[in-house]
Design an enzyme around this catalytic site. Sequence first.
Site, short mmCIF file in Angstrom:
data_model
loop_
_atom_site.label_atom_id
_atom_site.label_comp_id
_atom_site.label_asym_id
_atom_site.label_seq_id
_atom_site.Cartn_x
_atom_site.Cartn_y
_atom_site.Cartn_z
N THR A 1 0.86 -1.18 0.00
CA THR A 1 0.00 0.00 0.00
C THR A 1 0.90 1.22 0.00
O THR A 1 1.97 1.21 0.63
CB THR A 1 -0.89 0.06 1.25
OG1 THR A 1 -0.06 0.12 2.40
CG2 THR A 1 -1.78 -1.15 1.35
N GLU B 1 -5.65 -4.09 0.86
CA GLU B 1 -5.79 -5.17 1.85
C GLU B 1 -6.98 -6.07 1.53
O GLU B 1 -7.16 -7.11 2.17
CB GLU B 1 -5.98 -4.58 3.26
CG GLU B 1 -4.73 -3.94 3.85
CD GLU B 1 -4.56 -2.48 3.46
OE1 GLU B 1 -5.15 -2.05 2.44
OE2 GLU B 1 -3.83 -1.76 4.16
N LYS C 1 -12.54 17.79 12.53
CA LYS C 1 -13.20 17.90 13.83
C LYS C 1 -13.36 19.36 14.18
O LYS C 1 -12.41 20.03 14.56
CB LYS C 1 -12.39 17.16 14.90
CG LYS C 1 -12.49 15.66 14.70
CD LYS C 1 -11.27 14.92 15.18
CE LYS C 1 -11.24 13.55 14.55
NZ LYS C 1 -10.03 13.28 13.80
N TRP D 1 -18.16 16.42 13.59
CA TRP D 1 -17.34 15.96 12.47
C TRP D 1 -17.87 16.47 11.14
O TRP D 1 -19.08 16.51 10.91
CB TRP D 1 -17.33 14.42 12.42
CG TRP D 1 -16.46 13.81 13.46
CD1 TRP D 1 -15.99 14.41 14.59
CD2 TRP D 1 -15.97 12.46 13.48
NE1 TRP D 1 -15.23 13.54 15.32
CE2 TRP D 1 -15.21 12.32 14.67
CE3 TRP D 1 -16.09 11.37 12.64
CZ2 TRP D 1 -14.57 11.14 15.02
CZ3 TRP D 1 -15.46 10.19 12.97
CH2 TRP D 1 -14.71 10.07 14.16
P1 ADP Z 1 -3.40 3.26 -1.68
O1 ADP Z 1 -4.06 4.00 -2.79
O2 ADP Z 1 -3.20 4.08 -0.44
O3 ADP Z 1 -2.28 2.38 -2.06
P2 ADP Z 1 -5.73 1.64 -1.64
O4 ADP Z 1 -5.95 1.65 -3.08
O5 ADP Z 1 -5.77 0.38 -0.93
O6 ADP Z 1 -4.41 2.24 -1.20
O7 ADP Z 1 -6.72 2.69 -1.01
C1 ADP Z 1 -7.83 2.30 -0.29
C2 ADP Z 1 -8.56 3.49 0.23
O8 ADP Z 1 -9.07 4.29 -0.84
C3 ADP Z 1 -9.79 3.14 1.02
O9 ADP Z 1 -9.48 2.79 2.33
C4 ADP Z 1 -10.60 4.41 0.91
O10 ADP Z 1 -10.18 5.37 1.85
C5 ADP Z 1 -10.27 4.91 -0.45
N1 ADP Z 1 -11.34 4.55 -1.39
C6 ADP Z 1 -11.39 3.51 -2.23
N2 ADP Z 1 -12.52 3.54 -2.95
C7 ADP Z 1 -13.21 4.62 -2.55
C8 ADP Z 1 -14.49 5.19 -2.89
N3 ADP Z 1 -15.25 4.67 -3.83
N4 ADP Z 1 -14.86 6.30 -2.24
C9 ADP Z 1 -14.09 6.85 -1.28
N5 ADP Z 1 -12.90 6.37 -0.93
C10 ADP Z 1 -12.46 5.26 -1.54
#
Ligand code: ADP
Length: 565
Positions: free
Chosen positions: A205, A350, A458, A463
Site C-alpha cells: 500500500t 488489503e 473535527k 465531524w
Molecule cells: P493506496 O491508494 O493508499 O495504495 P488503496 O488503493 O488500498 O491504497 O486505497 C484504499 C482506500 O481508498 C480506502 O481505504 C478508501 O479510503 C479509499 N477509497 C477507495 N474507494 C473509494 C471510494 N469509492 N470512495 C471513497 N474512498 C475510496
Amino acid sequence: MQTPSFGGALNNNNSRTGADMLGIMMDKQLNIADILEYAAQYNTDAEIVTRQVEGGIHRYRYKDALLRTRQLANALRALGVHQGDRVATLAWNTYRHLELYYAVSGMGAVIHTVNPRLFAEQIIYIINHAEDKYVFVDLTFVPLLEAVQDHIPDVKGFVVMTDRAHMPNSSLSNLLCYEELLAAQSPHFDWPEFDEKTAAGLCYTSGTTGNPKGVMYSHRSTVLHAISSCRASAMNLGPLSRVLPVVPMFHVCAWGVPYSAPIAGSSILFPGAGMDGASLYALIDGEKATSLLGVPTVWLGLLNYIDSVKGNLDSVENVVIGGSAAPRSMMEKFHDKYGVFPIHAWGMTEMSPMGCLCVKTPFLMKADADTRAAIQSKQGRPVFGVEMKIVDDQDRELPHDGKTFGRLMVRGSWVASGYYKNDDRSAFRAGWFDTGDVSTIDADGYMQIVDRSKDVIKSGGEWISSIELENYAVGHPAVAEACVVGVPHPKWDERPLLLIVRKQGVPDAECSKEAIIGYLADKVARWWIPDDVVFVDALPHTATGKLLKTEVRAKFEKHYLDLAS
Ligand code: ADP
C-alpha cells in the site's frame, strides 16, 4: 509445503459421524495457473489487445497467452527462480505483464508488482523488503531502476519487457531481454501442485505516512476474489465484455481484472502507457470497449477530452469508479450525457481490492434521478464473501441507520490478516480488519464513506466530511478539482479549508471564493461551509492518484491562525 490429497477427505469421512462429519468432495486446491489453462481451452474467441509500450497495437488470444506463459515459466526456472521467491515488475498494463502474472504465480513464486509512481526511496525500500530476486521492467521505467540500482544490491538481474530490437543502452547490470528469454524455451510446462494458501502476489500500500506495507495474496484469495468479482452483481463481466482496466496492474492487480476477465471469458483491452484522455478514447472507440475500470481522476481526463472532441461512449455499458469517491457530477455525466451506467465501488489493497459496489437493482433502475444519484453516491453493498460493520472507538458495533458513522471493519476470504514481515497488528482485531475509513451503513446495507479517519475534520466537537464537501465543490461547472482539509483554528480546533483547481480557460471572476461559497450554501449545513477558499494551479497526489492531504495540511497548517492574528 503441504501436498494436497485428492480424495483424502472421502477416505477419512466414511468413518465419521456427528459434529466432525466432512463433505465427501474432492480437495482440489485453487491455483491461479488453472484460470489461464481454462480460458485458453474454452474462451477461444476472446481477445487480449494491448497498446504496446514500443508503439502499435498487439493482439492475441488466451491460448497464445498460455503458450508464452509456459515459456516464461520455463525461463524463470532456468534463471533459478524457485517456489516462494519474489519476482518484481515495474510495468504498465500489457500482455507481457499478464504473462508474468500467470507464469510467476503459477510456478509457485510470488509476483511483486511495484508501483513506479512511488518515490525512489519507497521503491528501494519495498524491493529490499520483498527481497526481490529479479525485476521485470518496461522500457519506460528503465531510467528509474538505473537511478536506484546501487541501493538494491540483492536483485540478481533485470529483464526488459521488450524484444532485441528495442533493447535500451542501459547501465543496469545483468540486463536481459524478455523476448529472448521466451524464445529459448519450450511451451510445455507442468504447473506444480501446491496448497492453495501458498503466496501468489505481493502489493504494497502506498501509505501516506511511514513505510509502505506489504499485502501478500494467496492462490486461494486471488481465485475466490476473481470468481466473485466478475459476476453481474459485481463488476459485470461476461463473454461479450471487452473490458478496459485503466487501473494499473501495479495497483492492486488492476482490481483483479487479469484474473476475473479470463474466468468470465471477456476480452481485455490493455492501455499500456496511454492513460491520458486522448489515448484512452482512441482505445475505447477503436476497440469497442464495453466496461471501463478506474479512479475518478482518470475519468475526469477522459470526460474532458470526449467533451472537447464531441465524442461518444456508445459501446460502453458500464464504468466502475473506485479508489476515491466518485463525485455526483461525474456519475451524472456518464449516465445522462453518455449513456454509461456508473458502478461506484469501494475497496483497498488489503481487500484484493473488492469490498462493495453500487450495482443495478430493480429499485435503482426505476428510481427518479435524484433518488438514484443519492444511492449511487454511496459506495454500495458488500459482495458475497465480504462482511462489514461499523464500530466506535471501543470496537462496539454501531447501528446501520445511514446516519451514525464509525470505523469501518471488514472480514472475508480475500481480506488480509496481517502485513508481510511486519509486526504491527493494530488494524487486525478479533478476526476483523480496521480499514481506517469512517463510514455509515444504511438499513438496506449500503455503505457510504464519510472520510479516511485521519482526514475527517473535527470542528467544535462535531465531524465534517471532507469527501462530501469535495464532491459538492467539483459539481461547480468551473471547478476541475477540489480538496478539503481540516486546518487548526483558534476557536473551533479545526475548520475546513477548500483548495480549488479551476478548469482551464475559466475567468477568475466566474470561479471566485464568493461564487464557490454561494454554490455550496444550499448543499450543506452552514457550519460545514469552509472558512476560506484557496485557488491553486495543481494539487499533490499519492502514487495511486489520491489527494495527498498530509502535504496540503502541512502547507496550510497556519492558514487560519495567520488569518486570525
Ligand atoms: P493506496 O491508494 O493508499 O495504495 P488503496 O488503493 O488500498 O491504497 O486505497 C484504499 C482506500 O481508498 C480506502 O481505504 C478508501 O479510503 C479509499 N477509497 C477507495 N474507494 C473509494 C471510494 N469509492 N470512495 C471513497 N474512498 C475510496
